[in-house]
Design an enzyme around this catalytic site. Structure first.
Site, short mmCIF file in Angstrom:
data_model
loop_
_atom_site.label_atom_id
_atom_site.label_comp_id
_atom_site.label_asym_id
_atom_site.label_seq_id
_atom_site.Cartn_x
_atom_site.Cartn_y
_atom_site.Cartn_z
N LYS A 219 26.51 -2.67 -0.71
CA LYS A 219 27.97 -2.52 -0.90
C LYS A 219 28.57 -1.70 0.23
CE LYS A 219 27.38 -2.28 -5.94
NZ LYS A 219 27.52 -1.34 -7.07
N HIS B 9 4.86 6.08 11.44
CA HIS B 9 4.35 5.98 10.08
C HIS B 9 3.40 7.16 9.91
CE1 HIS B 9 3.11 4.44 6.33
NE2 HIS B 9 2.84 3.19 6.64
N ARG C 216 0.81 -1.23 0.00
CA ARG C 216 0.00 0.00 0.00
C ARG C 216 0.83 1.27 0.00
NH1 ARG C 216 -2.99 -3.53 1.75
NH2 ARG C 216 -1.14 -4.13 2.86
N1 ASP Z 1 1.29 -1.37 6.76
C1 ASP Z 1 1.49 -0.91 8.11
C2 ASP Z 1 2.94 -0.58 8.36
O1 ASP Z 1 3.75 -0.63 7.45
C3 ASP Z 1 0.92 -1.84 9.11
C4 ASP Z 1 1.56 -3.20 9.20
O2 ASP Z 1 2.51 -3.53 8.51
O3 ASP Z 1 1.03 -4.00 9.99
O4 ASP Z 1 3.27 -0.25 9.48
#
Ligand code: ASP
Length: 336
Positions: A86, A135, A57
């Site tokens: 490298k 995130h 995503r």
């Molecule tokens: N896609 C989200 C993340 O990269 C949630 C997950 O991976 O569970 O943090």
């Protein structure tokens, strides 16, 4: 909203005013995301997308958002095919990419690593996830989703009761969203997880210090009717090898769980991916036909939110509607 030349590494990099302006801009850009209109405001600009950790995503939606604004995307995926294999340092990589592209998105397995990219780069750096830390763009699209869903239900965000569940320790999306919701007033937070995967103490303290009510549970609360269930996958890739977690089936978000903690208006969100392997006890598919399940509306909203962020960072947000044109093509894309 202009965030010209700015980095977005952690949610604290944005003020509440900038966050609401980004959400408004995302709403204005939703027709572009849906393909009803097209724009080329970022024609000639290049996004460098550097993903050193698994992603579907985030990587695709950053790329699609930049491309839908007319920009070009160049990607490198994984350590194996990058010069880091490298022995190149983050600082050198960041400096080199700064000569090739106009903005950079980085996902990296170590907490704090994206800040190192930002320190060395001369172009804006956006955090696409740094290990268990943050995130921030997921938090923005989560907030956009919450405001859109609550608007339909005519519910205010202030005073809402939010239940976070799953892996609250290593799930970085919960960390960024908790910090973002912390900026609003009077939110009630219920935190449900196995004891080993509880929300880090400093985050609990942050919420409490701002006067929010925080309730910690290891079993689903029986006396609560929450407005939002935000559940997450156990981040197995971040657990120590010897760490085995006894998952309690009672913690799985499914139809029964929602009947206990929710109402007919409770929204269910998940940042995805949903772990569908047997025994993972992630969000159940028995809610898939339930309109309260917002997970695909949520993932769809990653596009307008990331478009808004790029438009603000590249300083083309003002009057962006003037660039809208009618597409010559038709798409059969579907929207959650
Ligand atoms: N896609 C989200 C993340 O990269 C949630 C997950 O991976 O569970 O943090």
């Amino acid at each position: 909203v202009s965030l010209a030349g700015r980095d977005l590494v952690r949610i604290d990099d944005l003020s509440i005013e900038e966050i609401s302006a980004l959400i408004d801009l995302a709403r204005r850009l939703a027709p572009v995301a849906r393909g009803e209109v097209v724009t080329r405001v970022l024609e000639g600009a290049i996004l460098a997308s550097l993903f050193f950790e698994a992603s579907t995503r985030t990587r695709l939606s950053f790329g699609a958002a930049f491309a839908r604004l007319g920009g070009d995307v160049r990607e490198t995926v994984g350590f194996t095919f990058s010069s880091m294999a490298k022995g190149e340092s983050i600082a050198d990589t960041a400096r080199v990419v700064s000569g090739y592209a106009d903005v950079m998105v980085v996902r990296h397995p170590e907490a704090g690593s994206v800040q190192l990219f930002a320190d060395a780069a001369t172009i804006p750096v956006i955090n696409g996830g740094d290990g268990p830390a943050e995130h921030p763009t997921q938090a923005l699209l989560d907030l956009y989703t919450i405001t859109e869903e609550f608007r339909v239900l005519d519910k205010p965000l202030e005073g809402a009761h939010v239940l976070f569940c799953g892996d609250l320790r290593y799930g970085r999306t919960v960390h960024s969203l908790a910090k973002l919701l912390n900026l609003f007033d009077g939110i009630r937070f219920s935190l449900l997880s196995p004891p080993e995967l509880s929300l880090p103490d400093e985050l609990v303290a942050l919420l409490e210090d701002r006067g929010h009510e925080v309730m910690v549970h290891t079993r689903p609360p029986t006396d609560a009717k929450v407005d939002l269930v935000y559940t997450t996958r156990i981040q197995r890739e971040r657990l120590e090898e010897e760490m085995t977690i006894d998952l309690d089936p009672g913690l799985q978000v499914n139809r029964d769980f929602l009947a206990r903690v929710g109402t007919k208006d409770t929204i269910v969100m998940h940042p995805l991916p949903r772990d569908s392997r047997p025994g993972a006890l992630d969000l159940s598919t028995d809610l898939d036909d339930d309109p309260r399940l917002a997970i695909f509306r949520q993932s769809d909203r990653g596009i307008p939110v990331r478009m808004a962020l790029f438009a603000a960072i590249m300083d083309v947000a003002e009057g962006i509607e003037a660039s809208f044109a009618t597409p010559r093509w038709r798409s059969s894309r579907s929207f959650g």
